[in-house]
Write a protein that holds these residues in place. Structure first.
Motif, PDB file in Angstrom:
ATOM      1  N   TYR A1308       7.946   2.155   2.756  1.00  0.00           N
ATOM      2  CA  TYR A1308       7.603   1.597   1.444  1.00  0.00           C
ATOM      3  C   TYR A1308       8.642   2.004   0.391  1.00  0.00           C
ATOM      4  N   LYS A1309       9.043   3.260   0.385  1.00  0.00           N
ATOM      5  CA  LYS A1309      10.003   3.734  -0.625  1.00  0.00           C
ATOM      6  C   LYS A1309      11.378   3.080  -0.428  1.00  0.00           C
ATOM      7  N   LYS A1310      11.826   3.042   0.833  1.00  0.00           N
ATOM      8  CA  LYS A1310      13.136   2.445   1.104  1.00  0.00           C
ATOM      9  C   LYS A1310      13.130   0.948   0.775  1.00  0.00           C
ATOM     10  N   THR A1311      12.065   0.272   1.124  1.00  0.00           N
ATOM     11  CA  THR A1311      11.944  -1.159   0.817  1.00  0.00           C
ATOM     12  C   THR A1311      11.931  -1.378  -0.688  1.00  0.00           C
ATOM     13  N   ALA A1312      11.234  -0.496  -1.407  1.00  0.00           N
ATOM     14  CA  ALA A1312      11.175  -0.611  -2.871  1.00  0.00           C
ATOM     15  C   ALA A1312      12.568  -0.481  -3.473  1.00  0.00           C
ATOM     16  N   ARG A1313      13.366   0.461  -2.966  1.00  0.00           N
ATOM     17  CA  ARG A1313      14.731   0.630  -3.487  1.00  0.00           C
ATOM     18  C   ARG A1313      15.590  -0.588  -3.155  1.00  0.00           C
ATOM     19  N   ASP A1314      15.519  -1.044  -1.908  1.00  0.00           N
ATOM     20  CA  ASP A1314      16.289  -2.226  -1.509  1.00  0.00           C
ATOM     21  C   ASP A1314      15.905  -3.440  -2.349  1.00  0.00           C
ATOM     22  N   LEU A1315      14.611  -3.551  -2.569  1.00  0.00           N
ATOM     23  CA  LEU A1315      14.099  -4.679  -3.340  1.00  0.00           C
ATOM     24  C   LEU A1315      14.577  -4.609  -4.791  1.00  0.00           C
ATOM     25  N   SER A1380      11.714 -12.237   1.743  1.00  0.00           N
ATOM     26  CA  SER A1380      12.580 -11.100   1.415  1.00  0.00           C
ATOM     27  C   SER A1380      11.931  -9.740   1.672  1.00  0.00           C
ATOM     28  N   VAL A1381      10.716  -9.548   1.135  1.00  0.00           N
ATOM     29  CA  VAL A1381      10.094  -8.221   1.217  1.00  0.00           C
ATOM     30  C   VAL A1381       9.777  -7.856   2.656  1.00  0.00           C
ATOM     31  N   LEU A1382       9.079  -8.754   3.358  1.00  0.00           N
ATOM     32  CA  LEU A1382       8.674  -8.474   4.739  1.00  0.00           C
ATOM     33  C   LEU A1382       9.869  -8.209   5.652  1.00  0.00           C
ATOM     34  N   PRO A1383      10.912  -9.055   5.601  1.00  0.00           N
ATOM     35  CA  PRO A1383      12.091  -8.753   6.443  1.00  0.00           C
ATOM     36  C   PRO A1383      12.695  -7.386   6.144  1.00  0.00           C
ATOM     37  N   LYS A1384      12.718  -6.993   4.864  1.00  0.00           N
ATOM     38  CA  LYS A1384      13.261  -5.674   4.517  1.00  0.00           C
ATOM     39  C   LYS A1384      12.406  -4.571   5.130  1.00  0.00           C
ATOM     40  N   MET A1462       4.373   1.369  15.001  1.00  0.00           N
ATOM     41  CA  MET A1462       5.217   0.549  14.135  1.00  0.00           C
ATOM     42  C   MET A1462       4.619  -0.843  13.952  1.00  0.00           C
ATOM     43  N   SER A1463       4.040  -1.362  15.013  1.00  0.00           N
ATOM     44  CA  SER A1463       3.395  -2.667  14.933  1.00  0.00           C
ATOM     45  C   SER A1463       2.206  -2.628  13.987  1.00  0.00           C
ATOM     46  N   ASP A1464       1.404  -1.541  14.083  1.00  0.00           N
ATOM     47  CA  ASP A1464       0.252  -1.391  13.175  1.00  0.00           C
ATOM     48  C   ASP A1464       0.709  -1.349  11.721  1.00  0.00           C
ATOM     49  N   ILE A1465       1.760  -0.555  11.457  1.00  0.00           N
ATOM     50  CA  ILE A1465       2.271  -0.435  10.071  1.00  0.00           C
ATOM     51  C   ILE A1465       2.750  -1.789   9.574  1.00  0.00           C
ATOM     52  N   SER A1466       3.489  -2.490  10.433  1.00  0.00           N
ATOM     53  CA  SER A1466       4.033  -3.791  10.061  1.00  0.00           C
ATOM     54  C   SER A1466       2.923  -4.786   9.767  1.00  0.00           C
ATOM     55  N   ASN A1467       1.879  -4.761  10.585  1.00  0.00           N
ATOM     56  CA  ASN A1467       0.772  -5.713  10.401  1.00  0.00           C
ATOM     57  C   ASN A1467      -0.037  -5.435   9.147  1.00  0.00           C
ATOM     58  N   SER A1468       0.051  -4.195   8.663  1.00  0.00           N
ATOM     59  CA  SER A1468      -0.741  -3.849   7.476  1.00  0.00           C
ATOM     60  C   SER A1468      -0.042  -4.225   6.171  1.00  0.00           C
ATOM     61  N   ASN A1470       1.177  -6.242   3.127  1.00  0.00           N
ATOM     62  CA  ASN A1470       0.848  -7.437   2.348  1.00  0.00           C
ATOM     63  C   ASN A1470       1.097  -7.146   0.876  1.00  0.00           C
ATOM     64  N   THR A1471       0.971  -8.171   0.057  1.00  0.00           N
ATOM     65  CA  THR A1471       1.307  -8.024  -1.364  1.00  0.00           C
ATOM     66  C   THR A1471       0.368  -7.062  -2.082  1.00  0.00           C
ATOM     67  N   ASP A1472      -0.849  -6.876  -1.537  1.00  0.00           N
ATOM     68  CA  ASP A1472      -1.795  -5.969  -2.188  1.00  0.00           C
ATOM     69  C   ASP A1472      -1.502  -4.514  -1.860  1.00  0.00           C
ATOM     70  N   THR A1473      -1.177  -4.257  -0.595  1.00  0.00           N
ATOM     71  CA  THR A1473      -0.974  -2.857  -0.185  1.00  0.00           C
ATOM     72  C   THR A1473       0.355  -2.313  -0.685  1.00  0.00           C
ATOM     73  N   PHE A1474       1.345  -3.216  -0.924  1.00  0.00           N
ATOM     74  CA  PHE A1474       2.681  -2.724  -1.294  1.00  0.00           C
ATOM     75  C   PHE A1474       2.652  -1.848  -2.547  1.00  0.00           C
ATOM     76  N   PRO A1475       2.047  -2.303  -3.673  1.00  0.00           N
ATOM     77  CA  PRO A1475       2.015  -1.416  -4.840  1.00  0.00           C
ATOM     78  C   PRO A1475       1.055  -0.247  -4.675  1.00  0.00           C
ATOM     79  N   LEU A1476      -0.023  -0.457  -3.933  1.00  0.00           N
ATOM     80  CA  LEU A1476      -1.021   0.611  -3.786  1.00  0.00           C
ATOM     81  C   LEU A1476      -0.497   1.778  -2.966  1.00  0.00           C
ATOM     82  N   LYS A1477       0.297   1.473  -1.953  1.00  0.00           N
ATOM     83  CA  LYS A1477       0.794   2.517  -1.058  1.00  0.00           C
ATOM     84  C   LYS A1477       1.940   3.310  -1.681  1.00  0.00           C
ATOM     85  N   LEU A1478       2.531   2.753  -2.753  1.00  0.00           N
ATOM     86  CA  LEU A1478       3.702   3.395  -3.357  1.00  0.00           C
ATOM     87  C   LEU A1478       3.301   4.299  -4.507  1.00  0.00           C
TER      88      LEU A1478
END
Length: 1636
Positions: A1308-1315, A1380-1384, A1462-1468, A1470-1478
């Motif tokens: 989440y942190k690395k994706t946030a920086r890339d984003l 963009s977000v999901l591929p990152k 990794m599959s579980d993390i990837s499947n979880s 979504n746009t709602d969890t991204f800000p909540l998890k960070l």
């Protein structure tokens, strides 16, 4: 000049093949006689000589014509005065000297010949030593002639004629015009060098005008100026038969001007017997009388001279003898059988006067029946000249026949009026045989036919309606708009703008005349050559058309002026004076109206374009798109024609038109760099003549056509020179004279100041032209010039100047020049003191204003003419002075970087806009500087982001290591080391930017300050990062108890998960039983954990806030005020929150006055609290909000949890800031309600953030939540043990379960920086500087139409920016999540998976190599991941894993289970969890807010607009391009309830509005607002009367809301102008892109 090539020596229709055929025929023609064979041989020898001549002059560069465009470009060769040169440079040098009107162009020596002469002299010396007298007498001549190579010398006239033959039509015309200016004879009939076809180059005469004065029958002197091809004059024709001993050309010179060699003759310097190209050439010149008694002839007389033996050139002889008024022939002693006798006999029999000059006869003059005989032998030359002159005069007095040059090209008609007309069938006329020239003339004549029988003073009004009264009205209105009356309101301003629009609409409705349609039709073709001829012809024909009438008008003006002067002296006629002066003024107006040229046609096109641009549509009778009109003007400029920059009649710059033309120049040439050279001087001081001579330009210099306004012309710099200079073109700006007499009606000092300021401002260098040396003549112009330069200094423009003293009598006296320089400098210093008083500047010397070298930057010019006009040639010393000045200019230019065409466009606009206002310095807005600074800000944003992003990466790694207990302390030196590479890259980028950017000369002023800013930023980033990381270290230690408790719980769970399977060995295959047993075990274990845990009540932030505030305010009346719904951010005024301090120095009444009054006499404020005070308090609120937000982040609640002490710290901080503010230099105190509402408002805003952070903490650390999250993890371990899985497999499972949460957080942190990086690059609103962000915020506000949001933006811009950035990022993430977000995220998961597997594999190898145990494996594994994951040995301290021995199995299990995790993390995702998890601080909008909001937030003290600089503590004044109505800030008219509609940028131009600073009772005029000091002095608000639709639309759209908010109305004096209501939302949004 391009390398000059050998031109094709051919007549039209004759090529080289034909020439060879001609030669072959000549060779092969057999006549059977030796005489014919000899003639053929001689003819071939002549041809060979001609071929050899052209080869010597042009070498192997052949088959290309010399073009005028190449000759006129600036070359290295043109900067030097060449007295001698190589043979192949003769043509180039000749042209160059001719262009500067140096008549010594015919006296150029060749270097090769000089060397040969020197070698010959050496031979002579050696010969002399051995020679005896006899040898000396008989042999010296032959040796000398042989060895000095006299036969090889190129004749000067061959150079001239070779140039003529090689030149294109335009260069020929230029060349002949310059020959005429040099008072040289001009080619009239020219045989082709190879075909001998005779050409009459009529085209080359078309630009020559001659002036002369004659005495009429009333003994009055009459002046005449005519195009020479139209002049009807007597013509005297000179020719010779055979070879004569006397020089015919020299004799003619003595008749015309004995001091000047009008005709080149055998005794001229450089002459030789090797002349090749002159035989058969007829030259012509005119004697022009001066009206004095010393005139050699009393009327204008043409003189023609046939070169060579007339007997060999029968065609020329026949034409000229028939057209002449008098024939003059030079004769040797003729034999009876001489072939010339017959021709001479015919002339003798004819009725035309004949004068025979016998070179071998000594007799004086004899006359028989108009036939004169004069002997020349052994006679005094002066005596011969006198006799010949008297004879010619006698002949002319009896002859009424006249000659007109133009008639040579016409067929012979009748001889009415005794005007001879002849057109010989074998004569080729250049302009008839050139199709382009002929078509161009026909097109121009078609236009001219429309002007027939039209009154010259009415032509412009009839044919050019767009530049007439309407344009003048618009210009006047525009000046009035920028120079408002004292009582002017926004309604008045809007009314004027509407009137100006109506004028433009009327202009647009005006019909385009047929005259203009024809012009546009001709110009809108692709035939470039034809267009050039067309324009040239139009200039020629228009000049011819107006010349007679202009001369008559000038004569009338001079007569009337003399009458007025006499009346002023004669008091008896004083009463009649007003009528005579009115008549003089009328004649002056007629003169202005009668002046008509191509510049007026181009002005009309410019006005058509401006009117179409204003209404944004084509005219109904315009057959081409109006957008193509600037392209026509740009093409003309590229072709070398001048373009009007300032309208000379309206004294106005058509900025829209000029900008469009320059845009087209950029499109056609590229954004070229130009060096702008302007000239200033008194009228008729020789400015245009000087420029024309220096650069071969075409500025009008003829009588009656003095420059009006300002014109600009391009000069191309040759490719070789571009390597030495820093520019591609020179742009020369010529101006009307200062103190112009015919402009007396408007030539005020103000106008001169305007003109001087304008041309000095746009130029890189200005030539100050002063006529003579008399200081009294210089005073006025010097003060104007000094004032102009002083203004440039005050607005940070740095032009240079050179003073040119023209018409100085003795320029060789060094001491006199030194005295002149000293006197000039004294006057300059004196004028500086005078100008400094007017411009309020502390300069005392001219050198304080501009860099000036009095030794090198003052030039003395000889007088232009060598003798008395009209027959005087140009003074060679003047030409040398021109060349020297040119070198000086180029020396200055080589040190300048000029300016780009785009920058020139902005400079012109800025200068003119500032000049329209009365206070130039106050009004000047330097767009170039602003643009450069904005560009620098954008680069600074990139540099700062590079440093921030690099430090973010470092911070992330160190954060992980701190959490993994791999780091004990963070030092600044460690962080600096990490940042070193990025820092060096930034330094390199900065250095390149300041050194290589096109605006480096402007940018250099900020280089040091920005280097310091970057250094400070780097230090701050390092310091802040260290503080944050060490804070995390401290919090980690404080959190140890929580972590230990969690570890104990995990240990207990792990041990029991291992023990239970031992009891259930026999039920290992019964899944259902195992599940039930585990559930029972889990419930018991959780109960035990909960029993040890203290009760956990939900937090309530606002409850804690109210409790603390209540404790603080116990017993205080304000305790009742504590309400959660208080929102200090939405109040319209802080008046209710303040009470005023008492003072012993002032009465309360005075203090209240000082604190509240702002717009004394004009404006008041809501509840009378001044905007300055409102801004102070609002700034305090905004800053406290910003700082408390930073504090909350430092609490690290997501890791440490929330407790009431957090709120206590916030409240203590707020209390401290409020107290500090009250103790500062303010004259009020806050009521307690202010403190309470400020605390409540900030805590309400922080409530959600704190709550969210605490939720993350609980999810991680609350045993109940934490243990429940581990249920599946421990059931999996339980199953493994039940199935008796190996220890390595169980341990691998445990490791993977432990890694899941760190992986998720890291991803989440690395994706946030890339984003964040991607958003900065791709999001339109966030990919530029602060100003770009502001533009998108305003656009969004308009689209959303939400008044509450608008007020939030107006009052608290920083908070609104943060909110906007958050929304933009949220929208981007939502819109681009899948793309963009999901591929990152998946890429980052893949990266971590590979990193973990690599760590596992290398740890296994490490253990196997070192025979280590599981402890060593775990240590190696966690160390390799310590910088990317928060995962350390302590996370596995509760697990007993000492029995793990199969490390390959361990690696295999990790690899297998990791894929599923990794599959579980990837499947979880979504746009709602991204800000909540960070964690909040890692969210992209927080990172971007931190980046963008480190800028200036100071608001305009009048309207509240925010400074748009991207940097805090930026260089210079605060500014914004987008001020708004001051009514939005609550300002209203005093003693009314009417909100003001004034806009800052128009109000600062007012002379009746006053401000009264809150700490003073002194009134300060608003236009001098800086004098008020404080916040006022720090703002730059330049007058700007642009329409600014955005805020006008806003006021109209939200009028009711604004009135309700401020409890005032837009009525009375504050009535909203009706014009404002016409703007739509679309207009408002579009204006953002125009103004920002």
């Amino acid at each position: 000049m391009q390398p000059m090539g050998r031109c094709k020596m051919e007549a039209h229709g004759t090529d080289n093949t034909e020439m060879e055929d001609f030669n072959t025929q000549a060779e092969n023609k057999h006549c059977g006689t030796s005489e014919v064979s000899t003639d053929q041989h001689l003819h071939q020898e002549v041809l060979n000589k001609k071929e050899n001549l052209f080869h010597r002059l042009l070498k192997d560069k052949h088959h290309s014509k010399l073009r005028a465009a190449d000759v006129l470009q600036l070359t290295a060769h043109s900067l030097h005065s060449h007295e001698s040169c190589a043979e192949d440079e003769l043509i180039q040098t000749f042209i160059q000297k001719l262009l500067i009107m140096d008549y010594r162009a015919r006296c150029i020596k060749t270097k090769d010949n000089n060397e040969e002469a020197h070698n010959g002299q050496a031979s002579y010396e050696s010969f002399k030593e051995v020679a005896d007298f006899e040898d000396f007498i008989h042999n010296l001549g032959s040796v000398s002639n042989k060895e000095t190579g006299q036969s090889k010398k190129i004749h000067p006239m061959d150079v001239q004629m070779a140039t003529f033959h090689c030149a294109d039509s335009f260069l020929k015309q230029l060349m002949v015009t310059k020959l005429s200016q040099c008072q040289y004879a001009l080619p009239l009939l020219v045989p082709d060098p190879f075909t001998q076809q005779t050409e009459f180059p009529l085209w080359t005469f078309r630009q020559i005008n001659k002036s002369w004065k004659m005495t009429n029958t009333n003994n009055e002197i009459i002046s005449q100026t005519q195009p020479i091809y139209k002049a009807e004059t007597p013509m005297v024709f000179f020719f010779r038969f055979g070879s004569v001993s006397s020089s015919k050309s020299q004799l003619m010179n003595s008749l015309i001007n004995e001091k000047h060699n009008t005709f080149f003759h055998r005794n001229c310097s450089g002459s030789s017997k090797t002349r090749v190209l002159m035989d058969g050439v007829v030259e012509i010149t005119w004697f022009c009388p001066s009206g004095r008694e010393t005139d050699k002839f009393t009327e204008c007389v043409a003189f023609c001279n046939l070169h060579g033996d007339a007997g060999d050139h029968e065609k020329q002889l026949q034409i000229l003898t028939e057209m002449s008024s008098v024939n003059v022939v030079l004769l040797p002693q003729l034999q009876r059988n001489d072939r010339s006798r017959k021709r001479l006999q015919e002339l003798h029999k004819g009725s035309k006067p004949l004068i025979c000059l016998f070179t071998e006869d000594e007799s004086a003059v004899t006359v028989v029946k108009k036939k004169y005989r004069i002997g020349l032998k052994d006679r005094n030359q002066s005596e011969i000249s006198d006799e010949l002159r008297r004879a010619i005069k006698d002949c002319l007095s009896e002859s009424s026949s006249t000659f007109r040059l133009e008639d040579v090209s016409k067929p012979s008609e009748n001889t009415e009026h005794h005007t001879q007309k002849l057109r010989h069938s074998d004569i080729r006329v250049d302009e008839e045989d050139d199709d382009d020239c002929r078509r161009g003339r026909e097109a121009a004549q078609q236009m001219m036919s429309l002007l027939e029988k039209k009154d010259l003073t009415e032509i412009k009004e009839s044919f050019l309606p767009h530049q007439g009264q309407l344009w003048h009205q618009w210009s006047q209105k525009n000046k009035e708009l920028h120079r408002p009356r004292a009582d002017e309101t926004e309604v008045d301003i809007s009314r004027k703008q509407t009137e100006m629009k109506k004028i433009l609409e009327q202009q647009h409705e005006s019909n385009i005349s047929e005259f203009m349609k024809l012009f546009l039709n001709q110009m809108n073709t692709d035939a470039k050559h034809k267009k050039m001829f067309f324009i040239k012809w139009l200039i020629i024909l228009l000049g011819e058309y107006i010349s007679a009438d202009l001369s008559a008008l000038h004569h009338k003006y001079n007569e009337k002026w003399s009458t007025v002067l006499q009346m002023k002296e004669n008091h008896d006629t004083f009463e009649q004076l007003p009528a005579e002066q009115a008549e003089l003024e009328r004649i002056s107006e007629d003169l202005q109206a009668a002046t008509f040229g191509v510049e007026h046609i181009m002005r009309e096109i410019g006005q058509i374009y401006e009117s179409c641009s204003s209404v944004k549509k084509n005219k109904k009778d315009l057959q081409i798109p109006f957008s193509s009109l600037p392209s026509l003007a740009a093409e003309m400029m590229i072709s070398g024609f001048p373009l009007e920059l300032m309208d000379g009649d309206a004294a106005h710059v058509p900025v829209i038109w000029i900008s469009a033309v320059l845009d087209q120049l950029i499109q056609k040439l590229g954004d070229q760099r130009v060096f702008v050279l302007s000239v200033l001087g008194l009228q008729s001081s020789g400015k245009s003549t000087m420029l024309n001579a220096m650069f071969g330009l075409q500025f009008a210099v003829s009588a009656g056509r003095c420059t009006r306004g300002a014109f600009m012309q391009l000069i191309r710099v040759s490719d070789e020179m571009k390597t030495q200079m820093n520019f591609d073109y020179i742009l020369v700006v010529d101006t009307e004279g200062l103190r112009a007499l015919e402009l007396a009606g408007r030539s005020t000092r103000d106008h001169d100041n305007e003109l001087a300021t304008f041309v000095v401002g746009i130029a890189n260098m200005t030539l100050i032209n002063i006529f003579g040396e008399n200081p009294s003549e210089m005073l006025d112009i010097l003060q104007i010039v000094v004032q102009a330069f002083m203004r440039m200094k005050k607005v940070s423009l740095n032009p240079s100047c050179v003073f040119v003293h023209q018409n100085v009598s003795d320029i060789t006296a060094g001491e006199k020049n030194m005295e002149g320089r000293r006197r000039l400098l004294e006057k300059l210093d004196e004028m500086t003191e005078l100008a400094a008083e007017e411009e309020v500047c502390d300069a005392q010397r001219f050198s304080d204003v501009i860099r000036f070298d009095v030794q090198n930057d003052v030039k003395y010019f000889a007088q232009l003419w060598e003798g008395s006009p009209p027959m005087a040639p140009p003074n060679p010393n003047y030409c040398e002075n021109i060349q020297e000045l040119k070198k000086t200019i180029m020396s200055h230019a080589s040190k300048s970087h000029g300016m780009m065409l785009k920058d020139l466009k902005d400079r012109i606009k800025d200068l003119w806009e500032a000049l329209l206002n009365e206070q130039f310095v106050f009004s000047f807005r330097n767009s170039l500087e602003i643009s450069a600074y904005r560009k620098l800000e954008t680069e600074y944003s990139k540099w700062s982001w590079s440093l921030r992003s690099a430090m973010m990466e470092t911070e992330s790694k160190l954060y992980n290591k701190i959490e993994n207990e791999a780091v004990r302390e963070v030092e600044e030196i460690d962080l600096q080391r990490e940042l070193k590479m990025t820092s060096e890259e930034v330094e390199k980028s900065m250095s390149e930017f300041f050194e290589k950017d096109k605006d480096k000369d402007i940018l250099i002023q900020w280089k040091t300050s920005f280097e310091i800013k970057i250094k400070e930023l780097q230090e701050n980033i390092v310091r802040e990062t260290k503080r944050k990381l060490n804070g995390i270290l401290q919090q980690r230690d404080l959190r140890k108890k929580i972590d230990d408790q969690r570890t104990n719980h995990e240990n207990a769970l792990y041990e029991k998960s291992k023990e239970l399977p031992l009891k259930l060995k026999d039920k290992a295959n019964d899944e259902e039983t195992l599940k039930k047993e585990f559930d029972l075990f889990w419930a018991q274990t959780v109960d035990e954990i909960i029993s040890d845990k203290p009760p956990n009540n939900d937090i309530d932030i606002m409850r804690d806030v109210i409790k603390i505030l209540s404790d603080i305010n116990k017993g205080h009346p304000s305790a009742d005020h504590i309400k959660e719904d208080s929102n200090i951010f939405t109040v319209s005024s802080f008046f209710d929150y303040v009470i005023f301090k008492k003072s012993t120095k002032k009465g309360v009444k005075e203090l209240i006055k000082g604190a509240f009054s702002t717009m004394k006499g004009t404006f008041g404020n809501i509840r009378t609290l001044s905007p300055e005070k409102e801004a102070q308090i609002r700034s305090l609120v905004s800053d406290v909000d910003q700082q408390t937000d930073t504090m909350i982040q430092s609490f690290n609640i997501s890791k440490m949890g929330y407790n009431m002490s957090c709120i206590q710290k916030l409240i203590d901080y707020i209390n401290k800031r409020v107290t500090e503010h009250e103790e500062g230099p303010v004259k009020y105190e806050f009521k307690n309600e202010f403190f309470i509402d400020l605390v409540l408002s900030i805590c309400v805003r922080a409530n959600k953030m704190i709550t969210d952070q605490h939720r993350l903490f609980r999810e991680t650390n609350d045993p109940v939540i934490y243990v429940e999250k581990k249920r599946e993890e421990y059931y999996s371990i339980f199953q493994k043990y039940c199935n008796e899985a190996p220890s390595a497999a169980v341990f691998g499972k445990i490791i993977c379960q432990k890694l899941k949460e760190p992986i998720e957080q890291s991803v989440y942190k690395k994706t946030a920086r890339d984003l964040t990086y991607e958003i900065m690059k791709n999001c339109e609103s966030l990919n530029g500087n602060r100003l770009n962000l502001e533009k998108h915020i305003l656009k969004t506000l308009a689209e959303e139409n939400d008044f509450v949001k608008y007020m939030d933006y107006l009052n608290y811009p920083r908070l609104h920016f943060k909110s906007f950035i958050r929304d933009e990022v949220s929208r981007y993430i939502t819109d681009k999540f899948s793309l963009s977000v999901l591929p990152k995220m998946k890429n980052n998961i893949k990266f971590l998976q590979q990193k973990i597997m690599k760590a596992a594999h290398e740890s296994t190898e490490h253990v196997q190599v070192n025979s280590g145990d599981v402890g060593l494996w775990l240590k190696s594994f966690t160390q390799q991941l310590s910088d990317v994951l928060i995962f350390s040995e302590k996370d596995l301290s509760g697990e007993k894993h000492h029995d793990v021995e199969d490390f390959n199995l361990l690696e295999y299990v990790i690899k297998k289970d990791l894929t599923a995790i990794m599959s579980d993390i990837s499947n979880s995702f979504n746009t709602d969890t991204f800000p909540l998890k960070l964690d909040r601080k890692f969210r992209p909008h927080e990172i971007l807010t931190d980046h963008f909001c480190q800028c200036c937030w100071v608001q305009c003290p009048f309207c509240g607009a925010t400074c748009t600089y991207s940097i805090e503590n930026h260089h210079g004044d605060h500014s914004t391009p987008f001020h708004r109505s001051i009514g939005l800030n609550g300002i209203y008219f005093s003693d009314t309830s009417n909100l003001s509609t004034h806009i800052c940028t128009s109000a600062v131009a007012s002379s009746i509005l006053y401000i009264c600073p809150s700490d003073s009772t002194d009134e300060v005029p608003w236009r001098e607002y800086r004098r008020a000091g404080g916040v006022y002095a720090d703002w730059s608000i330049t007058p700007d009367l642009s329409e600014l639709p955005y805020w006008k639309w806003f006021v109209c759209r939200f009028q009711k809301d604004l009135e309700k908010h401020h409890k005032k109305t837009f009525e009375g004096q504050g009535k909203i102008p009706d014009e404002w209501k016409k703007y739509s939302k679309l207009d408002a949004i579009e204006s953002l892109y125009n103004y920002i």
